[in-house]
Design an enzyme around this catalytic site. Sequence first.
Site, PDB file in Angstrom:
ATOM      1  N   LYS A  23     -11.962  -4.482  17.277  1.00 28.92           N
ATOM      2  CA  LYS A  23     -10.450  -4.817  17.454  1.00 28.92           C
ATOM      3  C   LYS A  23     -10.223  -5.204  19.096  1.00 28.92           C
ATOM      4  O   LYS A  23      -9.208  -5.851  19.512  1.00 28.92           O
ATOM      5  CB  LYS A  23      -9.470  -4.061  16.780  1.00 28.92           C
ATOM      6  CG  LYS A  23      -9.774  -3.627  15.347  1.00 28.92           C
ATOM      7  CD  LYS A  23      -9.056  -4.701  14.545  1.00 28.92           C
ATOM      8  CE  LYS A  23      -9.204  -4.696  13.122  1.00 28.92           C
ATOM      9  NZ  LYS A  23      -8.531  -5.500  12.245  1.00 28.92           N
ATOM     10  N   ILE A  66      -2.804  -8.137  13.656  1.00 26.30           N
ATOM     11  CA  ILE A  66      -1.750  -7.787  14.583  1.00 26.30           C
ATOM     12  C   ILE A  66      -2.494  -7.195  15.842  1.00 26.30           C
ATOM     13  O   ILE A  66      -2.267  -7.405  17.028  1.00 26.30           O
ATOM     14  CB  ILE A  66      -0.595  -6.991  14.259  1.00 26.30           C
ATOM     15  CG1 ILE A  66      -0.010  -7.833  12.981  1.00 26.30           C
ATOM     16  CG2 ILE A  66       0.072  -6.855  15.295  1.00 26.30           C
ATOM     17  CD1 ILE A  66       1.175  -7.104  12.384  1.00 26.30           C
ATOM     18  N   ASN A  73       0.971  -1.106   0.119  1.00 29.15           N
ATOM     19  CA  ASN A  73      -0.025   0.029   0.090  1.00 29.15           C
ATOM     20  C   ASN A  73       0.840   1.268  -0.113  1.00 29.15           C
ATOM     21  O   ASN A  73       2.107   1.282  -0.076  1.00 29.15           O
ATOM     22  CB  ASN A  73      -1.103  -0.079   1.307  1.00 29.15           C
ATOM     23  CG  ASN A  73       0.024  -0.101   2.521  1.00 29.15           C
ATOM     24  OD1 ASN A  73       0.447   0.673   2.799  1.00 29.15           O
ATOM     25  ND2 ASN A  73      -0.405  -1.094   3.026  1.00 29.15           N
ATOM     26  N   LYS A 114     -14.322  -0.134  14.331  1.00 28.81           N
ATOM     27  CA  LYS A 114     -12.977  -0.757  14.360  1.00 28.81           C
ATOM     28  C   LYS A 114     -12.671  -0.968  15.771  1.00 28.81           C
ATOM     29  O   LYS A 114     -12.248  -1.860  16.345  1.00 28.81           O
ATOM     30  CB  LYS A 114     -12.037  -0.094  13.474  1.00 28.81           C
ATOM     31  CG  LYS A 114     -10.566  -0.735  13.348  1.00 28.81           C
ATOM     32  CD  LYS A 114      -9.566  -0.361  12.482  1.00 28.81           C
ATOM     33  CE  LYS A 114      -8.538  -0.772  12.286  1.00 28.81           C
ATOM     34  NZ  LYS A 114      -7.635  -0.329  11.455  1.00 28.81           N
ATOM     35  N   PHE A 126      -4.560   2.579  14.287  1.00 28.61           N
ATOM     36  CA  PHE A 126      -4.708   3.678  13.456  1.00 28.61           C
ATOM     37  C   PHE A 126      -5.970   3.034  12.386  1.00 28.61           C
ATOM     38  O   PHE A 126      -5.866   1.837  12.142  1.00 28.61           O
ATOM     39  CB  PHE A 126      -3.731   4.004  12.943  1.00 28.61           C
ATOM     40  CG  PHE A 126      -3.007   4.975  13.533  1.00 28.61           C
ATOM     41  CD1 PHE A 126      -2.775   6.453  12.760  1.00 28.61           C
ATOM     42  CD2 PHE A 126      -2.542   5.044  14.669  1.00 28.61           C
ATOM     43  CE1 PHE A 126      -2.192   7.436  13.340  1.00 28.61           C
ATOM     44  CE2 PHE A 126      -1.967   6.259  15.490  1.00 28.61           C
ATOM     45  CZ  PHE A 126      -1.793   7.511  14.793  1.00 28.61           C
ATOM     46  N   ASP A 179      -3.896  -6.121   4.486  1.00 26.35           N
ATOM     47  CA  ASP A 179      -5.102  -7.148   4.823  1.00 26.35           C
ATOM     48  C   ASP A 179      -4.922  -8.566   4.267  1.00 26.35           C
ATOM     49  O   ASP A 179      -5.454  -9.577   4.830  1.00 26.35           O
ATOM     50  CB  ASP A 179      -6.488  -6.602   4.402  1.00 26.35           C
ATOM     51  CG  ASP A 179      -6.713  -5.362   5.181  1.00 26.35           C
ATOM     52  OD1 ASP A 179      -6.294  -5.301   6.374  1.00 26.35           O
ATOM     53  OD2 ASP A 179      -7.277  -4.531   4.596  1.00 26.35           O
TER      54      ASP A 179
END
Length: 395
Positions: free
Chosen positions: A341, A306, A208, A337, A323, A276
Amino acid sequence: MSRILLIVGGGIAAYKSCEIVRTLRRRGHAVRCVLTEGGSHFVTPMTLAALSEDQVFTTLWDLKDEAEMGHIQLSRQADLVVIAPATADLLARMAGGLANDLATTLLLATDKPVLAAPAMNVRMWQHPATRRNVEQLRADGVTVMEPDEGAMACGEFGPGRLPEPDVIVARIEQVLAGSVAKPLSGRHILVTAGPTHEPIDPVRYIANRSSGKQGFAIAGALAALGARVSLVAGPVLLPTPAGVDRIDVESAQDMANAVAAALPADAAVMVAAVADWRAEDAAGQKIKKRPGEPPAPLRLVENVDILATLARSPRRPALLIGFAAETEQIVAHATAKRARKGADWIVANDVSGDVMGGDANTVHVVTADGVESWELLPKNQVAARLADRIAATLG
């Protein structure tokens, strides 16, 4: 009795240096003054000599003093070097390591602690160049005070005024006593930064556009506050911030392994833009293009998560920050998120423009208490503000 070397920069605030000298002498300290060319337009060597009861130094080219390497002696004989006022020009030359007059030469030669008290116009103080210079100096170990806010001689209002002499003297004595502890001293903080490269074959990979700039800036800002920082960096060509331990990795699995090996940590700031997906079966040899035939199929599988893995780990840091790089519904996606997460904070930014690879960022800090949206800032200022917030949260 402590020995203080006071460098007086050029600016209307130089008149306050006289009161600084007077107060230090009254409190039993020995003071020697270096008067810059700019400072001499506001105060005279005779005034400072009378108040300090010592010689005032003004030039690098004094034959008698420099025959004895006077600038080296000046820089080593003091217990503390103080710059007040520290102008934008002086801060810039200090940050750049210049040595083009007596003041900057002895600052480059000193092995003693350095304290700077800035004074300048509000817009000069807030300019990205000055902010970069201040962060660099702090990363280099210089104690840079925050200026006062108020009306200025130029008629404007805001931060940039030289702190009052008694405040500067108090900070001088704190530094001399060794009582100025950096807020993150004794803390270990893990930071990830940059992209990951997921191999397709020996010459191709999935990646990316992450430049790593924001993560590296955060690592440097945390180190400047005294933290021991482990920076797990994807493949980027950026210099390692001062005081940071860097671990270079390539793939998401490499990064996951390095993160696990770096634990335990008091906090983790997961800035890296981890791919991803990865190729299910990376080829051992270069995949050849066959004329007239369709391209070889590329089967993708999900990479290790992670952030989520760390959130579930028994060695989870007390403060876990992720982030989110988004292109739409920034806050809504970041809020989801955070819950999904298991992170304490998610720092979200809109990367639909030139944020990836750019030098500025607009972020939204999503926590259990709500959302805090910051204005567009240079990435080093985002880093400094986030580091301050981390320090306050860790207590």
